[in-house]
Write an enzyme that holds these catalytic residues in place. Structure first.
Site, PDB file in Angstrom:
ATOM      1  N   GLU A   1       0.818  -1.211   0.000  1.00 24.74           N
ATOM      2  CA  GLU A   1       0.000   0.000   0.000  1.00 24.74           C
ATOM      3  C   GLU A   1       0.858   1.270   0.000  1.00 24.74           C
ATOM      4  OE1 GLU A   1      -2.708  -0.707   3.321  1.00 24.74           O
ATOM      5  OE2 GLU A   1      -4.031  -1.828   1.987  1.00 24.74           O
TER       6      GLU A   1
ATOM      7  N   ASP B   1      -8.341  -9.136   4.062  1.00 23.11           N
ATOM      8  CA  ASP B   1      -8.096  -7.996   4.944  1.00 23.11           C
ATOM      9  C   ASP B   1      -9.187  -7.860   6.002  1.00 23.11           C
ATOM     10  OD1 ASP B   1      -7.138  -5.702   6.045  1.00 23.11           O
ATOM     11  OD2 ASP B   1      -7.712  -4.383   4.401  1.00 23.11           O
TER      12      ASP B   1
ATOM     13  N   GLU C   1     -12.429  -2.615  12.221  1.00 24.68           N
ATOM     14  CA  GLU C   1     -12.418  -1.759  11.033  1.00 24.68           C
ATOM     15  C   GLU C   1     -13.553  -2.103  10.065  1.00 24.68           C
ATOM     16  OE1 GLU C   1      -8.750  -2.014   8.840  1.00 24.68           O
ATOM     17  OE2 GLU C   1      -9.564  -0.960   7.115  1.00 24.68           O
TER      18      GLU C   1
END
Ligand code: GCW
Length: 707
Positions: A321, A395, A423
């Site tokens: 990323e 993820d 998240e």
């Protein structure tokens, strides 16, 4: 009949740990409501347990902790505050043993422990393990809490306090515990400007502007809460790392924090930016094979250990990323990690190298990339390098299969990374207990060494020799009064610590401990709240991403966004994963598709590959199916999808209804706080159901079945 806590309230009230209320505290009838609590005390409220209080007062009359070390002092303080709160009165710490003495220490720090002569059993449990036994010394009935190490004694003291907080019997104690995993670590994604990536509980705990001279009381309270559940390490800055954390100025601040934590056994780790030799050191390159780069890391490591002699090491997100890494210089992850590992090795430090990489040139399927890169390098890492692998190959989705790297690495230590911060699971707005999700992960059988090769055993090093074992939790404690934003998010921090200590513990047991310590010991209420927690993750899956769907989410990772085609990269969109069209939905990862199933050992590979045996909860992760595909329920795929979304939204409403029955049982501040969030959750669940079904209906062309 259920006795309302509002009408019968103990005079030694919840949340007043350390307050000296009458020794004869007992239930008195009063119309007084339970006092409001803000959740700051976490699982260290030390409230009177209700039942068993008389027994406790008889069997725990004196604290006997010898030794002047900071850890011995911490044990004394914790037991004094804890027992004062639990028993409703302070008990003395004295130097001669009486009936009911709680004796804590190691054979080296305590003559009394030494005289118990538990040597063989102490050797067995190791320096972090402990024994708690009812015994006698000079005819005095006492309770011994012993370990070969001071940290083990601290963990034993916390275990004992937990027993009292959860109203367990202590008459005939014979307990022996040891952690199954060596490094039990929190990862904070905190930035130096005080923001927290994927944090939902206020600003960062670390007040860089005030450090090192001003030490917030939160730092020690954080360490206490962690030690209470066996956590022994923390990396305090974001893995998207700011190189400035390695400046002399910040290192002094970090050292001050490490000093506060040391008595509680929390070792400091830092996330390191791979380009630091360039950006901070001014070198022309950060190439790991460059001699000047190696020398720079060596000098930096030396500088850190001067300040923090027990520094744990570096956590590194490299070539992921947009983060810099060895591939920027044509080197691989083994070469990249080696330069850091060699710098730390003389000091006994470790490099925790994250396996969360997904470069597009490796494979078209993002979920396959890390396995491909890292299995090739197995055997090439330095002994003090470990790979930290997320629970699933994508993820932190609401449901993923376990990451195929678990069990696949034969010569490289592997840590598991999970994410208490929720998240993708409702952030601090939805009540979602993750103990059940992590158990599903830890109990997954990799078959790497034949049947029974669960992920839990793999990461605990029980199946093959491994140098270092560990588990990391990405957490979000921030400056909110209750640390976590949602009171129930605390349970995920708690559950993470308990499972890292022992992956065999059950999600139910952990939930129950937490509820008893955090809310109430009333058996009916414990049952009700645990019931809410235990089904909450499946509820969330149902109204967001059932049947193996994944990443139907927008960039905030909170709201539905299945139609997203516009992200910076295709594998950040929804359509990349669900691939819905008129003829069906799902990602074909089978042996006739993109062969991702082949990354698993047989027979797991065949199980996922075969439509008949693939668990339906992972169906669309591995298979692409027509809308009329028949499921085990007899319903078509489309009908089944509708049923899950409707069920999930109904379950969210049921959570809210159940919580409302507890209005008189929980203090009003926390009751209302949770109730307000449940209102949001119910509305969100309906929104997820409606938006996703309407969107997919555009492909299926079938009527939405309301059930
Ligand atoms: O889940 C994703 C998050 C990023 C995070 C990344 C990672 C720290 O959306 O915010 O970056 O994972 O794990 O590195």
């Amino acid at each position: 009949m259920k006795v309302s806590r509002r009408s019968f309230v103990a005079t030694g009230v919840a949340g007043l740990a350390g307050a000296l209320v009458g020794r004869t505290a007992r239930c008195v009838a009063t119309e007084m409501a339970l006092p409001d609590e803000d959740g700051y005390k976490l699982w260290l409220r030390y409230a009177p347990p209700g039942s068993n209080a008389e027994v406790y007062r008889r069997l725990a009359t004196q604290i006997f902790v010898t030794g002047q070390s900071a850890t011995a002092k911490a044990i004394r303080e914790e037991l004094s505050a804890g027992l004062a709160g639990i028993l409703g009165a302070a008990i003395p710490a004295s130097e001669s043993i009486e009936d009911g003495a709680i004796i804590v220490g190691t054979p080296k720090t305590s003559d009394a422990i030494n005289r118990l002569n538990w040597t063989a059993d102490l050797d067995e449990v190791g320096p972090e393990g402990f024994l708690i036994r009812s015994t006698t010394i000079a005819n005095h009935p006492v309770i011994g809490i012993a370990s070969n190490g001071e940290l083990g004694a601290l963990y034993g003291a916390f275990h004992f306090l937990r027993m009292l907080q959860t109203a367990l019997p202590i008459e005939r104690l014979d307990i022996s515990k040891r952690p199954k995993i060596q490094i039990r670590m929190l990862n904070h994604w905190d930035n130096l400007n005080g923001s927290v990536e994927r944090g939902y509980a206020g600003r960062s705990l670390w007040l860089w502007g005030e450090l090192p001279n001003t030490l917030s009381p939160r730092y020690a309270d954080y360490a206490r809460a962690n030690a209470a559940i066996g956590i022994n390490a923390a990396a305090i800055n974001n893995v998207n790392a700011d190189f400035r954390i390695l400046t002399a100025e910040y290192l002094r601040k970090v050292a001050a924090l490490a000093d506060v934590w040391r008595p509680y056994g929390i070792r400091m780790y830092l996330s390191a930016n791979f380009a630091a030799p360039k950006r901070l050191g001014g070198l022309p390159t950060a190439d790991p094979l460059d001699k000047a780069v190696a020398a720079w890391w060596q000098a930096k490591a030396d500088e850190i250990y001067e300040l923090i002699p027990d520094f744990g090491g570096f956590l590194v997100k490299a070539n992921s990323e947009g983060q810099p890494g060895p591939k920027d210089y044509g080197r691989n992850h083994a070469e990249g990690s080696a330069v850091l590992a060699d710098a730390l090795a003389p000091h006994g430090g470790n490099v925790i190298w994250r396996a969360f990489v997904y470069d597009e040139d490796i494979d078209p399927d993002r979920t396959k990339r890390a396995y491909i890169e890292f299995t090739k390098l197995d055997g090439q890492f330095r002994p003090n390098v470990v790979l930290q692998i997320k629970n699933g190959p994508l993820d932190f989705q609401p449901r993923e299969p376990f990451h195929p790297l678990f069990g696949a690495l034969k010569e490289t230590s592997a840590f598991a990374e999970v994410q208490p911060t929720q998240e993708y699971l409702g952030q601090a707005k939805h009540l979602v207990y993750l103990g059940t999700m992590w158990k599903e992960f830890l109990d997954s059988d990799t078959f790497a060494h034949g049947p029974g090769s669960t992920v839990g055993k793999v990461i605990a090093g029980e199946l093959q020799p491994t140098r270092l074992t560990g588990m990391a939790g990405v957490v979000n404690p921030g400056l909110d009064a209750n640390w976590c934003g949602h009171h129930f998010c605390q349970a995920n921090w708690y559950a993470f610590g308990r499972l890292a200590w022992d992956p065999q513990l059950s999600a139910q047991q952990i939930a129950e401990e937490w509820v008893r310590m955090t809310f109430t010991n009333n058996a009916d209420n414990v049952k009700t709240i645990c019931g809410m927690m235990m089904s909450s993750r499946e509820t969330f899956v149902n109204y967001t991403m059932p049947l193996g769907l994944h990443h139907l989410i927008g960039g905030d990772h909170y709201a539905p966004h299945p139609q997203n085609t516009q992200a910076a990269r295709p594998d950040w969109t929804g359509v990349y994963y669900h691939q819905a069209s008129a003829d069906g939905i799902g990602f074909d990862r089978t042996s006739t598709g993109d062969k991702a199933v082949e990354q698993y050992f047989p027979p797991v590979c065949e199980m996922f590959d075969n439509l008949a045996t693939c668990p339906e909860k992972l169906l669309l992760w591995f298979h692409r199916c027509g809308w009329d595909y028949k499921l085990k329920s007899g319903r078509t795929l489309w009908e089944e999808l509708c049923a899950h979304y409707y069920q999930g939204a109904a379950q969210a409403a049921a959570l809210q209804a159940t919580w409302s029955t507890l209005a008189a049982e929980i203090d009003s501040a926390r009751y209302k706080h949770v109730a307000a969030r449940l209102t949001i959750q119910v509305a969100d669940a309906g929104k997820w159901r409606d938006e996703i079904l309407q969107y997919f209906q555009g492909f299926s062309g079938r009527p939405i079945v309301h059930s």
